[in-house]
Design an enzyme around this catalytic site. Structure first.
Site, short mmCIF file in Angstrom:
data_model
loop_
_atom_site.label_atom_id
_atom_site.label_comp_id
_atom_site.label_asym_id
_atom_site.label_seq_id
_atom_site.Cartn_x
_atom_site.Cartn_y
_atom_site.Cartn_z
N ASN A 9 38.54 39.83 42.50
CA ASN A 9 37.81 38.57 42.39
C ASN A 9 38.67 37.58 41.60
O ASN A 9 38.78 37.69 40.38
CB ASN A 9 36.47 38.84 41.69
CG ASN A 9 35.69 37.55 41.41
OD1 ASN A 9 36.02 36.49 41.93
ND2 ASN A 9 34.66 37.67 40.58
N LYS A 11 38.08 34.53 41.00
CA LYS A 11 37.29 33.48 40.33
C LYS A 11 37.92 32.11 40.65
O LYS A 11 38.46 31.95 41.76
CB LYS A 11 37.17 33.77 38.83
CG LYS A 11 36.67 35.21 38.59
CD LYS A 11 36.30 35.54 37.18
CE LYS A 11 35.86 36.99 37.11
NZ LYS A 11 35.40 37.39 35.79
N HIS A 98 27.00 37.64 40.69
CA HIS A 98 27.96 37.81 39.60
C HIS A 98 27.35 37.22 38.32
O HIS A 98 26.67 36.19 38.37
CB HIS A 98 29.28 37.12 39.93
CG HIS A 98 30.39 37.53 39.00
ND1 HIS A 98 30.49 37.04 37.73
CD2 HIS A 98 31.39 38.42 39.15
CE1 HIS A 98 31.52 37.60 37.12
NE2 HIS A 98 32.09 38.46 37.97
N GLU A 100 28.56 35.48 36.07
CA GLU A 100 28.93 34.09 35.81
C GLU A 100 28.05 33.13 36.60
O GLU A 100 27.69 32.05 36.13
CB GLU A 100 30.42 33.89 36.13
CG GLU A 100 31.29 34.59 35.09
CD GLU A 100 32.65 35.08 35.58
OE1 GLU A 100 33.10 34.63 36.65
OE2 GLU A 100 33.24 35.92 34.88
N GLU A 170 28.86 45.56 36.31
CA GLU A 170 29.80 44.83 35.45
C GLU A 170 29.10 44.48 34.14
O GLU A 170 28.40 43.45 34.06
CB GLU A 170 30.24 43.53 36.14
CG GLU A 170 31.00 43.74 37.44
CD GLU A 170 31.88 42.54 37.77
OE1 GLU A 170 33.06 42.76 38.07
OE2 GLU A 170 31.41 41.39 37.72
N GLY A 176 36.40 40.10 31.14
CA GLY A 176 37.38 39.17 30.58
C GLY A 176 37.61 39.31 29.09
O GLY A 176 38.25 38.46 28.48
N SER A 216 37.29 44.25 32.62
CA SER A 216 38.56 44.61 31.97
C SER A 216 39.19 45.88 32.53
O SER A 216 39.79 46.67 31.79
CB SER A 216 38.36 44.71 30.45
OG SER A 216 37.98 43.46 29.92
P1 13P Z 1 37.85 41.07 34.40
O1 13P Z 1 38.49 42.20 35.19
O2 13P Z 1 38.75 39.92 34.18
O3 13P Z 1 37.20 41.58 33.18
O4 13P Z 1 36.66 40.49 35.33
C1 13P Z 1 35.77 41.35 35.93
C2 13P Z 1 34.94 40.57 36.90
O5 13P Z 1 34.14 39.76 36.48
C3 13P Z 1 35.15 40.81 38.31
O6 13P Z 1 34.15 40.22 39.09
#
Ligand code: 13P
Length: 253
Positions: A9, A11, A98, A100, A170, A176, A216
């Site tokens: 992903n 983003k 997600h 976010e 997640e 992140g 992560s």
């Molecule tokens: P990270 O791997 O950067 O922590 O992000 C995970 C994520 O949100 C994938 O959708």
């Protein structure tokens, strides 16, 4: 037999040129030394999809996902993208729910349930995300929190439709942050999720469902996470922006 999945992903990252370079490098490495036991999904911003679809015509091991979709068929929804448009652009998967999008775009469980329906009705596989914030983890409420997300977002589906869904766990505190869930924490939650799915759809459907871990995940911890009984792959954020890291993760099974 169910296949493991690694999805990257991106983003809101990468210009079109950067994205083309990244996918070319990943595709070349995979073609030179194929990894047949893993389904590889690239999830770029919408605007890159058609160009990447062309690039990937020669690489049938890698497919495309979208980061979001609209819940309506078509119409006056300025700025939005429908699932039919995604399907016609060569997309096979769509991330729904997600954290976010739940946090920054106020996406509710009810809305996400309609997006899941919309994706399935246009032949896209939803990658349905769930996961708790740190405060919930600290009060040990993570299972109830995630079960509610799953129940509200997915449990209206028939068993046949549910069979087409992929789930990604997640934990928000791991996204992140560089802090990954420990192997024990990941396995415990994935197993709990599978049991919750079994309570609605039965053991067989729950066993067949692919449950990805995200948060992560990187080359240094991927092997340990993917060796867990109930982890069927990963949804990768930051590490999917680096071709060598992403391919290392793909080769971690
Ligand atoms: P990270 O791997 O950067 O922590 O992000 C995970 C994520 O949100 C994938 O959708």
């Amino acid at each position: 037999m169910k296949k493991n999945i690694i999805a990257g992903n991106w983003k809101m990252n990468n210009s079109l040129d950067d994205g083309l370079k990244l996918v070319s490098e990943i595709a070349t490495m995979i073609k030179e030394d194929p990894v047949n036991e893993v389904e590889i999904i690239i999830v770029p911003p919408f605007i890159h999809l058609t160009v990447l679809d062309k690039l990937l015509q020669d690489y049938d091991q890698i497919c495309l996902g979208a980061q979001n979709c609209n819940e309506h068929d078509s119409g006056a929804y300025t700025g939005e993208v429908s699932t039919a448009m995604l399907k016609s652009s060569g997309v096979d998967y769509v991330i729904i729910g997600h954290s976010e999008r739940r946090a920054y775009f106020n996406e509710s469980d009810e809305l996400l349930a309609t997006k899941v329906n919309q994706a399935l009705s246009n032949g896209l596989t939803p990658i349905f995300c769930c996961g708790e914030p740190l405060s919930v983890r600290e009060s040990n409420g993570q299972e109830d929190f995630v079960f509610t997300q799953l129940t509200n977002g997915l449990f209206h589906l028939s068993e046949e439709s549910f069979g087409k869904v992929v789930i990604a766990y997640e934990p928000i505190w791991a996204i992140g942050t560089g802090v990954t869930a420990s192997a024990a924490q990941a396995q415990e939650m994935h197993k709990a999720i599978r049991n919750h799915l079994a309570s609605k759809y039965g053991q067989k459907a729950a066993k067949n469902c692919r449950i990805l871990y995200g948060g992560s995940c990187k080359p240094s911890n991927a092997k340990e996470l993917f060796a867990l009984d109930d982890v069927d792959g990963g949804l990768i954020g930051g590490a999917s922006l680096n071709p060598a890291d992403f391919v290392d993760i793909i080769r971690s099974f």
